[in-house]
Write an enzyme that holds these catalytic residues in place. Structure first.
Site, PDB file in Angstrom:
ATOM      1  N   ARG A   1     -11.701   8.092  -2.732  1.00 32.38           N
ATOM      2  CA  ARG A   1     -12.395   9.701  -2.756  1.00 32.38           C
ATOM      3  C   ARG A   1     -13.518  10.013  -2.559  1.00 32.38           C
ATOM      4  O   ARG A   1     -14.273  11.105  -1.928  1.00 32.38           O
ATOM      5  CB  ARG A   1     -11.520  10.394  -3.692  1.00 32.38           C
TER       6      ARG A   1
ATOM      7  N   ASP B   1      -0.061   5.002   0.991  1.00 34.52           N
ATOM      8  CA  ASP B   1      -0.809   6.210   1.751  1.00 34.52           C
ATOM      9  C   ASP B   1      -0.438   5.272   3.067  1.00 34.52           C
ATOM     10  O   ASP B   1      -0.839   4.320   3.842  1.00 34.52           O
ATOM     11  CB  ASP B   1      -1.559   6.566   1.697  1.00 34.52           C
TER      12      ASP B   1
ATOM     13  N   SER C   1      -5.042   4.962  -4.328  1.00 38.99           N
ATOM     14  CA  SER C   1      -4.797   6.675  -4.513  1.00 38.99           C
ATOM     15  C   SER C   1      -5.118   6.452  -6.430  1.00 38.99           C
ATOM     16  O   SER C   1      -3.867   6.063  -6.583  1.00 38.99           O
ATOM     17  CB  SER C   1      -3.522   6.890  -4.255  1.00 38.99           C
TER      18      SER C   1
ATOM     19  N   GLY D   1      -7.847   4.796   3.084  1.00 38.26           N
ATOM     20  CA  GLY D   1      -7.988   3.022   2.212  1.00 38.26           C
ATOM     21  C   GLY D   1      -9.311   2.682   1.421  1.00 38.26           C
ATOM     22  O   GLY D   1      -9.045   2.442   0.068  1.00 38.26           O
TER      23      GLY D   1
ATOM     24  N   ASN E   1      -4.039   9.623  -7.157  1.00 38.09           N
ATOM     25  CA  ASN E   1      -2.501  10.382  -7.583  1.00 38.09           C
ATOM     26  C   ASN E   1      -1.340   9.691  -7.053  1.00 38.09           C
ATOM     27  O   ASN E   1       0.105  10.385  -7.098  1.00 38.09           O
ATOM     28  CB  ASN E   1      -2.745  11.299  -6.014  1.00 38.09           C
TER      29      ASN E   1
ATOM     30  N   ASP F   1      -1.828  -0.952   6.044  1.00 36.58           N
ATOM     31  CA  ASP F   1      -1.881   0.142   7.321  1.00 36.58           C
ATOM     32  C   ASP F   1      -3.004   0.475   7.661  1.00 36.58           C
ATOM     33  O   ASP F   1      -4.235   1.023   8.620  1.00 36.58           O
ATOM     34  CB  ASP F   1      -1.097   1.413   7.330  1.00 36.58           C
TER      35      ASP F   1
ATOM     36  N   ASP G   1       1.028  -0.905   0.135  1.00 31.71           N
ATOM     37  CA  ASP G   1       0.187   0.140  -0.305  1.00 31.71           C
ATOM     38  C   ASP G   1       0.947   0.812  -0.263  1.00 31.71           C
ATOM     39  O   ASP G   1       1.639   1.170   0.401  1.00 31.71           O
ATOM     40  CB  ASP G   1      -0.516   0.313   1.250  1.00 31.71           C
TER      41      ASP G   1
HETATM   42  C1  BG6 Z   1      -5.624   6.051   0.023  1.00 30.06           C
HETATM   43  C2  BG6 Z   1      -5.760   6.505   1.013  1.00 30.06           C
HETATM   44  O1  BG6 Z   1      -4.187   5.841  -0.508  1.00 30.06           O
HETATM   45  O2  BG6 Z   1      -6.167   6.249  -0.970  1.00 30.06           O
HETATM   46  C3  BG6 Z   1      -6.928   7.577   1.190  1.00 30.06           C
HETATM   47  O3  BG6 Z   1      -5.690   5.924   2.415  1.00 30.06           O
HETATM   48  C4  BG6 Z   1      -7.554   7.946   0.295  1.00 30.06           C
HETATM   49  O4  BG6 Z   1      -6.823   8.145   2.234  1.00 30.06           O
HETATM   50  C5  BG6 Z   1      -7.398   7.644  -1.329  1.00 30.06           C
HETATM   51  O5  BG6 Z   1      -8.996   8.828  -0.115  1.00 30.06           O
HETATM   52  C6  BG6 Z   1      -7.579   7.562  -2.003  1.00 30.06           C
HETATM   53  O6  BG6 Z   1      -7.307   8.383  -2.859  1.00 30.06           O
HETATM   54  P1  BG6 Z   1      -7.268   9.837  -4.226  1.00 30.06           P
HETATM   55  O7  BG6 Z   1      -5.486  10.917  -4.088  1.00 30.06           O
HETATM   56  O8  BG6 Z   1      -7.301   9.202  -5.383  1.00 30.06           O
HETATM   57  O9  BG6 Z   1      -7.931  11.399  -3.533  1.00 30.06           O
HETATM   58 MG    MG Z   2      -2.855   3.166   3.266  1.00 33.42          MG
END
Ligand code: BG6
Ligand code: MG
Length: 210
Positions: A49, A11, A116, A46, A118, A170, A9
């Site tokens: 969005r 984040d 994510s 986890g 991102n 996590d 993972d």
């Molecule tokens: C996960 C995070 O990795 O990504 C979450 O733990 C987050 O908190 C999710 O909401 C989505 O992220 P993003 O960057 O696509 O908004």
């Molecule tokens: Mg995580």
């Protein structure tokens, strides 16, 4: 290490973007007068969005249309992306870096499995843009954790079966996803308390001893 592949993972495991997520969601929530705190933020770990936004809007009396929700999520993401620009290779700890290098030396195949969208920007910021053998993230899935899709796609990209891979997480939702997909798992932080986690760990380098 009895596993041929490790799926990390991002984040909360490879790096710590929680505070940036928190600050961006907080600014968005303050803007619409919705209560938000660190405890609610913990529930977003986890989670995708849009699902995160739904959790935040549980505290709102107003019903938001799909278009309004899109706009709120975009607003948060713009703030978040701006904050991510502050990240640099210094945000990759020496411990995580050496663990990744040691696994690579041992011939273990390495992937990212993150919800994510991102992910690639973050990997670039911390200097891991070209490091992993596979990157499965929020841009190639339709179901977010606790659904196992992101990890199943990562295993597929590594040409390995789920049973040959260990997921490092996590988030409780991440361990749920690992269990549902038939993966071994190592849980750090809150994920170490999951009753179905294979290996509760205290720090990422502990996986070298498994
Ligand atoms: C996960 C995070 O990795 O990504 C979450 O733990 C987050 O908190 C999710 O909401 C989505 O992220 P993003 O960057 O696509 O908004
Ligand atoms: Mg995580």
């Amino acid at each position: 290490m009895k596993f041929k592949g490790v799926i990390f993972d991002l984040d909360g495991v490879i790096c710590f973007t929680d505070q940036y997520h928190y600050r961006a969601w907080k600014q968005m929530a303050d803007g619409i007068g919705v209560y938000f705190d660190e405890e609610i933020n913990n529930r977003l770990r986890g989670v995708s969005r849009m699902a995160s936004l739904d959790i935040i809007l549980e505290r709102s009396a107003k019903q938001y249309s799909a278009a309004e929700k899109e706009a709120l999520a975009e607003q948060k993401n713009d703030i978040y992306r701006e904050l991510l620009l502050q990240m640099s290779p210094k945000d990759l700890s020496a411990e995580v870096k050496s663990t990744l290098e040691e696994l690579r030396n041992r011939g273990v195949r390495l992937a990212i499995g993150s919800s994510s969208k991102n992910t690639k920007i973050i990997l670039k910021q911390i200097g891991l843009e070209d490091f992993f053998d596979a990157v499965s993230d929020g841009t190639n899935i339709t179901h977010s954790k606790p659904h196992p899709e992101v990890f199943l796609k990562a295993a597929d990209m590594l040409h390995l079966q789920p049973s040959e891979c260990m997921v490092v997480e996590d988030a409780l939702a991440g361990i749920d996803a690992a269990v549902a997909g038939g993966f071994g798992s190592a849980g750090i932080g809150e994920a170490a308390t999951h009753d179905q986690v294979t290996f509760p760990i205290q720090k990422v380098s502990d996986i070298l001893t498994l």
